[in-house]
Design an enzyme around this catalytic site. Sequence first.
Site, mmCIF file in Angstrom:
data_model
loop_
_atom_site.group_PDB
_atom_site.id
_atom_site.type_symbol
_atom_site.label_atom_id
_atom_site.label_comp_id
_atom_site.label_asym_id
_atom_site.label_seq_id
_atom_site.Cartn_x
_atom_site.Cartn_y
_atom_site.Cartn_z
ATOM 1 C CG ASP A 95 -45.681 -12.143 35.694
ATOM 2 O OD1 ASP A 95 -45.595 -13.373 35.584
ATOM 3 O OD2 ASP A 95 -45.133 -11.497 36.605
ATOM 4 C CG HIS A 128 -46.559 -18.192 37.725
ATOM 5 N ND1 HIS A 128 -45.958 -17.768 36.570
ATOM 6 C CD2 HIS A 128 -46.330 -17.216 38.635
ATOM 7 C CE1 HIS A 128 -45.393 -16.588 36.768
ATOM 8 N NE2 HIS A 128 -45.605 -16.233 38.009
ATOM 9 C CG ASP A 140 -42.476 -15.832 39.665
ATOM 10 O OD1 ASP A 140 -41.963 -16.109 40.767
ATOM 11 O OD2 ASP A 140 -43.341 -14.953 39.535
ATOM 12 C CG HIS A 196 -40.754 -12.853 35.073
ATOM 13 N ND1 HIS A 196 -40.932 -14.037 34.405
ATOM 14 C CD2 HIS A 196 -41.719 -12.823 36.035
ATOM 15 C CE1 HIS A 196 -41.943 -14.711 34.930
ATOM 16 N NE2 HIS A 196 -42.439 -13.987 35.921
#
Length: 852
Positions: free
Chosen positions: A14, A332, A123, A12
Amino acid sequence: MKRNIQILMHTHWDREWYFTKDETKVLLRNHMQEVMEYLENNPDTVYVLDGQSVMLDDYLELEPEAEDRLRELIAKGNLRVGPWYTQTDLLLVHGESIFRNLYYGIKRAREFGHPMLVGYAPDTFGHSSQMPQIYKAFGINSTFFWRGYSELKGKKSDFIWKGLDDSKIVGVNLATGYQGAKYLESDPEELKIRMNKIMNVLDTYSTSSNRLVMNGHDQMPIQKNIKDVITEIENIYPEDTVEISDFESYVEGLDVDNLEVVTGELTDSKHARIHRTIGSTRMDIKLLNTEIENKLFNVLEPLAVIGNNAGISYPHTVVEKICKTLFGTHAHDSIGGCNSDKVNQDIKQRLLNALEMVNTQIELHLRLLIMGDKQNEYTIAIVNGLPEKREKEIVEFEMLTRSKHFELFNEEGEKIPYSIVSQQKEDAGLIDRQVAARLQDIKVFRTTIAVPVASIEGLSVQYYTYQDVEEPVTHIESTLENTIENKFGKLIVTDNQIDYVHLDTNKKYENILSIENSGDAGDSYDYSPPVEDWIINSKDNGTLDFSVNKTTNYQEIQFDLKMNVPLDSKARENRIAHQEVGYSGSLRLYQNDSKIYVSLNHINESKDSRYRLVIKTGIISDKVKVDGYLSNQEKAVYNQEALDIWETDQWVEKPVSIETAQSFISLKSQNKQCTVYTEGLKEYEVLGDSIYLTLFRTFSHLGKRNLVNRPGRPSGIEIETPDNQLLNQTFTFRVSIDFQNANQESKISKRYLTPLIGYQQKEFNRFNINPRENVTKTSKYLSLELEELVVSATKLTEENDLFIRLFNPQNKEVTAQLPEESYLSNPMEELKGSISSFTLAPQKIKNIIIKK
């Protein structure tokens, strides 16, 4: 039952959070080198690159020579990329941003091979109820996610998600999270303990024999010993099969026909935090983002369509650059504002860069359009960016003249009355450096004017001219009155409050507008009330000074509101309100418009606070109508079911009744209605007969623990973020309030956010450009009869055909006619057959291409 344990290897990614995107780019290079080497040595392995194609661009920016290796792995299916360009938020950004994010993500993935057509959003802080239709339009028939699900939605984690329009896709809630099997242990005993915990959860919530084990985490490197780990898992569960798998294989193992059907938004916070009040974090960033989105989708793109008709090339690459810059801020965490100060500074600067690009391209297009009218030296262009005819509207724009006074004339030579909104004298040398370089002393007048437009066709330009005169041709009449009015109603200022009388019903709405100040003990993820709050309202603790101006085209109340509030949390705790804060602005009424136009200006001077605009509607209802992505929906005013059980059911976050809308909130009761249209204020709460719009909030930390509404661990990390206090930050808020009964809120909102554009050919400019001989005055237009359908996008495809995206926000079918050479399309702008008319079901979206 024999289980099929499917290990899904992924990371994941970010791009930024409490670390910057530049840090992660360097890490990504190292990560990709390891991933590619492992996949090349293990060709039976699949690795998911977090569902976002931007990782390809970020990696190849630093290691372009690896492109062929990357292409080969993607083409063979070892490396799965797309469908997103970036892992976007799914509640806070514009609906067109969602479509374009998928468009560019799939397009980029296609350039390397086959995109992963799975709605992977691991997420994201909640999911819009329109996503099933949007996913399906792109050929995506499943979504995998972590946050937003609870047993109130469905008993099992595998389900059918039905959207607002009845579109259905497979939904899979990652019951152990996208990080549930991160860093699997190599020690057999430790691995057994860990796997038993995972399998207990999956056995409870899975509907088939498949068990999806998510082997990845934030920036987690590939687990190179995964095959040894799988061997140990096979020893732990000898009756089961264990394999490295992918999302598509998991869906194939489901009995789709017998899955439970789930409807509505996915925003429950039982198992994972949703952060329902993150919509008001770092409002400086969110308002800036909305400004760019509105200018890009509502102004630049349709303007560029009109420009193309005049011989100006469509700026495809500029639009793509602006889009991708935006999408880089839409993750997000990024658009949520839940980042370190350093990261938020970077996000804001990138948005400012995007704003400069969109503003400059808009101005360039307007300048070139005006050059097409080679007959007139002093030319003004009035532009309608909607593909629909508009009547009795006002356009407001800026003039730059040597004379203080001037007259306007339309194409027929008729004099057009206008109102002066503001005027100031300036040095032309500060605008055009050539004036200063020549040591010329030239003074000019910068005048903002409001001009009535009786009628204008869709996607068209009207050319006006002007001439200097000696005497004033219009003026503002300042009066000592306390009332302004139009044919719909009147505003009255008395006793420190603002009342409205609706003339059709003779109903008086009292105290329709005030400012609320309360404490904020939360962090960048969530507003949290202090244990003991002190709420202050401007009606009871403020002074309202005002003046009334009446012009030919509008009437206006200009006001200056002062109120005393606590400086910080300590002052609030001690009930000390010595900090004076001010809101200045205006309330404006136009003769042919039922809306009250509200503008507020504010410079923040307090800490640990939340400010809300309170619109008192006089209407009490248990339902509120709002817009989402290309849709309308009714929401409950109070989140009763979840709030009744959240504590006993041990939800990780209180499901507060603070919600998100895109651009309007509407309350109705019998023959009364009040609709609030907003430009970027998306977080609202309905209490009693009032709509509370959060203006902004200020706080001290990225994350805090044990908040009133969020017990337990901190979200993020506990670091101080002093920038989040927003001290000395200047804000401008714009809303409009409408007490007129209407059932076309989405259409009204689109027009509100797509104003007519006016532009004057100026004598002095920052940059010089040459006239274009191939640019001509255009008389083309497109006025579609769309009835109650609403336009979401008007642009050109990469083949320079006209592309229009429409939606039906009504609860009934709507039929529309189309011109010749019209075709159905998908969101990837691919032709799907000719069409002359169509009927659109409620909440449906339609993509149309019109050939020249």
